[in-house]
Design a protein around this motif. Structure first.
Motif, PDB file in Angstrom:
ATOM      1  N   ILE A 181       0.841  -1.199   0.000  1.00  0.00           N
ATOM      2  CA  ILE A 181       0.000   0.000   0.000  1.00  0.00           C
ATOM      3  C   ILE A 181       0.875   1.248   0.000  1.00  0.00           C
ATOM      4  O   ILE A 181       0.637   2.206  -0.750  1.00  0.00           O
ATOM      5  N   GLY A 182       1.916   1.235   0.814  1.00  0.00           N
ATOM      6  CA  GLY A 182       2.829   2.371   0.851  1.00  0.00           C
ATOM      7  C   GLY A 182       3.563   2.572  -0.465  1.00  0.00           C
ATOM      8  O   GLY A 182       3.854   3.706  -0.858  1.00  0.00           O
ATOM      9  N   HIS A 183       3.863   1.469  -1.153  1.00  0.00           N
ATOM     10  CA  HIS A 183       4.596   1.557  -2.412  1.00  0.00           C
ATOM     11  C   HIS A 183       3.728   2.068  -3.564  1.00  0.00           C
ATOM     12  O   HIS A 183       4.172   2.903  -4.360  1.00  0.00           O
ATOM     13  N   LYS A 188      -1.114   5.717  -7.457  1.00  0.00           N
ATOM     14  CA  LYS A 188      -2.459   5.132  -7.546  1.00  0.00           C
ATOM     15  C   LYS A 188      -3.206   5.573  -8.790  1.00  0.00           C
ATOM     16  O   LYS A 188      -3.821   4.762  -9.489  1.00  0.00           O
ATOM     17  N   GLU A 189      -3.166   6.881  -9.093  1.00  0.00           N
ATOM     18  CA  GLU A 189      -3.935   7.410 -10.221  1.00  0.00           C
ATOM     19  C   GLU A 189      -3.411   6.923 -11.572  1.00  0.00           C
ATOM     20  O   GLU A 189      -4.090   7.036 -12.581  1.00  0.00           O
ATOM     21  N   LEU A 207       0.050  -7.167  -8.222  1.00  0.00           N
ATOM     22  CA  LEU A 207       1.210  -7.816  -8.848  1.00  0.00           C
ATOM     23  C   LEU A 207       0.802  -8.808  -9.921  1.00  0.00           C
ATOM     24  O   LEU A 207       1.620  -9.190 -10.765  1.00  0.00           O
ATOM     25  N   ASP A 208      -0.458  -9.225  -9.905  1.00  0.00           N
ATOM     26  CA  ASP A 208      -0.965 -10.206 -10.866  1.00  0.00           C
ATOM     27  C   ASP A 208      -1.696  -9.531 -12.031  1.00  0.00           C
ATOM     28  O   ASP A 208      -2.259 -10.202 -12.877  1.00  0.00           O
ATOM     29  N   PRO A 216       6.374   1.035 -14.247  1.00  0.00           N
ATOM     30  CA  PRO A 216       7.670   1.054 -13.519  1.00  0.00           C
ATOM     31  C   PRO A 216       7.543   0.653 -12.053  1.00  0.00           C
ATOM     32  O   PRO A 216       8.466   0.038 -11.492  1.00  0.00           O
ATOM     33  N   ALA A 217       6.402   0.973 -11.423  1.00  0.00           N
ATOM     34  CA  ALA A 217       6.230   0.631 -10.013  1.00  0.00           C
ATOM     35  C   ALA A 217       6.204  -0.870  -9.786  1.00  0.00           C
ATOM     36  O   ALA A 217       6.501  -1.344  -8.674  1.00  0.00           O
ATOM     37  N   MET A 218       5.829  -1.637 -10.817  1.00  0.00           N
ATOM     38  CA  MET A 218       5.824  -3.098 -10.688  1.00  0.00           C
ATOM     39  C   MET A 218       7.246  -3.629 -10.501  1.00  0.00           C
ATOM     40  O   MET A 218       7.484  -4.543  -9.724  1.00  0.00           O
ATOM     41  N   LYS A 219       8.180  -3.014 -11.240  1.00  0.00           N
ATOM     42  CA  LYS A 219       9.554  -3.506 -11.205  1.00  0.00           C
ATOM     43  C   LYS A 219      10.248  -3.193  -9.879  1.00  0.00           C
ATOM     44  O   LYS A 219      11.186  -3.874  -9.478  1.00  0.00           O
TER      45      LYS A 219
END
Length: 429
Positions: A181-183, A188-189, A207-208, A216-219
């Motif tokens: 949640i913090g990451h 979010k938008e 993540l799924d 980029p946030a996934m990596k």
């Protein structure tokens, strides 16, 4: 009027059904070796079972279920997956009271999911699965994975990849949830609508996501492995040690979360690396779900299982050019020539079938040459020829299609003689 099969469904014709039968027979034989027993559950269940068991935040519950009201106003759902149904049966029938524990079950089920049809993914799909209920021993996790890998290998697949992860226990998951949640909150938008909802409901599901997988946030997302407490870490290490002991290679993927809310600790997927198999490579997936039985009203009971799509199994076999051995469906084909032979043919067929011999005949009154061609196409072992001359002598001509040897056999001895030649006098199934 549209008389075609509904979108997302398919007919399995006799020429293909043989492959299904061979695969299913092999799977059942392997399950028997591992001491798994078959369970069969209803095609539909009360909708609440899947809402509670699978999870309200999952795509299955939110988007894919076939739900309807019966005449009594009860909400029912065609089963979209097998674990919740098996768990319900386990609780309702008090299988937790069985003397032999854990309870090891397997099933072949038709599932129903309203999703975009594509190769190997249908709205009515066929799935094989196993569930082990009553043990939290990491050796069971390894055995379940070993069973799945054994099935694929013994059916002939070689291009396989096993990916595993640990989702940890409740404490580990809660700590990881807060980290996710913090990451993701600062971006979010930028996420899809579904992931914005998941951020509060079940952030691990982000993540799924297929839509945002290149964000980029996934990596840079934190790894669940960094948030495992000592107990969860030790459990995962034991599972990996057992896999090493069994010689089963694997890759650890911290982003493997699976699509259902009930998973914890071990999660795994088996994929095909076969060239030309397609973009969706997953063949089977599963994991541990300690807590599910309690969620649906049962006693505290740990569990683990997996599901594999039969359609995708057959696709993988085709991609690797593996042909399931198709044994001839008939032992013999009876050719009758003349009116008297036509009448007697029925009695001969009855006697052969009564003996356990698979036999058929021509019903179209075709000439002998055409009937022999049919026998060739059916890959029969013996062709029986009955004409007026044979009837007078009370014999029948028996031709071995492999050796081309032809002999005459007494009609009274035919069934016993053929049975002995086919099966050596041994019982057969």
């Amino acid at each position: 009027m549209n008389i075609n099969a509904p979108r997302g469904t398919a007919d399995i014709l006799p020429k293909d059904a043989v492959k299904w039968q061979i695969a299913e027979s092999k799977i059942k034989e392997i399950c028997a070796r591992y001491h798994f027993e078959e369970i069969r559950t209803p095609l539909f269940e009360h909708t609440e079972l899947f809402q509670r068991g699978v999870g309200d935040s999952t795509d299955i519950v939110q988007k894919e279920m076939y739900t309807f009201q019966d005449r009594g106003g009860r909400s029912l759902t065609l089963r979209p997956e097998g674990t919740a149904s098996v768990a319900r049966a386990f609780v309702q029938n008090k299988l937790f009271g069985e003397i032999v524990q854990p309870v090891k079950l397997y099933y072949f089920m038709q599932m129903f999911r309203y999703e975009r049809p594509q190769q190997g993914r249908m709205r009515q799909l066929n799935q094989f699965g196993v569930e082990v209920l009553g043990s939290d021993n990491p050796a069971v996790d390894a055995e379940v994975i070993d069973l799945a890998m054994t099935i694929y290998k013994e059916l002939g697949l070689k291009s396989l990849k096993l990916v595993i992860n640990s989702l940890g226990d409740q404490e580990s998951r809660q700590n990881y949830r807060e980290a996710l949640i913090g990451h993701f909150t600062p971006v979010k938008e930028e996420l899809c609508h579904d992931c914005q909802t998941r951020l509060q409901q079940n952030p691990m599901r982000i993540l799924d996501c297929k839509t945002d997988r290149d964000h980029p946030a996934m990596k840079t997302a934190p790894s669940i492995l960094d948030y495992l407490n000592e107990e969860s870490y030790k459990y995962f290490e034991q599972v990996k040690a057992y896999l090493d002991l069994l010689g089963i290679p694997y890759e650890v993927d911290p982003n493997l979360v699976r699509g259902l809310d009930y998973y914890n600790h071990t999660a795994f997927e088996i994929m095909s690396n076969a060239e030309g198999f397609g973009a969706i490579t997953t063949l089977a997936g599963g994991g541990r779900y300690n807590g599910l039985i309690e969620d649906i009203g049962g006693p505290s009971t740990p569990g683990i299982g997996f599901g594999m799509g039969i359609e995708r199994l057959l696709m993988a076999l085709e991609a690797e050019k593996v042909t399931l051995e198709e044994k001839g469906s008939l032992d013999c084909y009876l050719i009758s020539v003349g009116e008297m032979a036509e009448r007697q043919a029925m009695k001969i067929l009855h006697d052969l079938r009564d003996k356990g011999i698979r036999a058929d005949r021509d019903y179209q009154g075709r000439k002998m040459k055409a009937q022999f061609k049919t026998a060739d196409r059916l890959h029969v072992k013996y062709v029986l020829v009955l004409g007026e001359e044979e009837i007078e002598k009370q014999v029948i001509s028996v031709k071995n299609m492999e050796t081309q040897e032809q002999t005459e056999v007494s009609l009274t001895d035919l069934a016993d003689s053929l049975y002995n030649q086919l099966y050596g006098g041994k019982n057969h199934e």
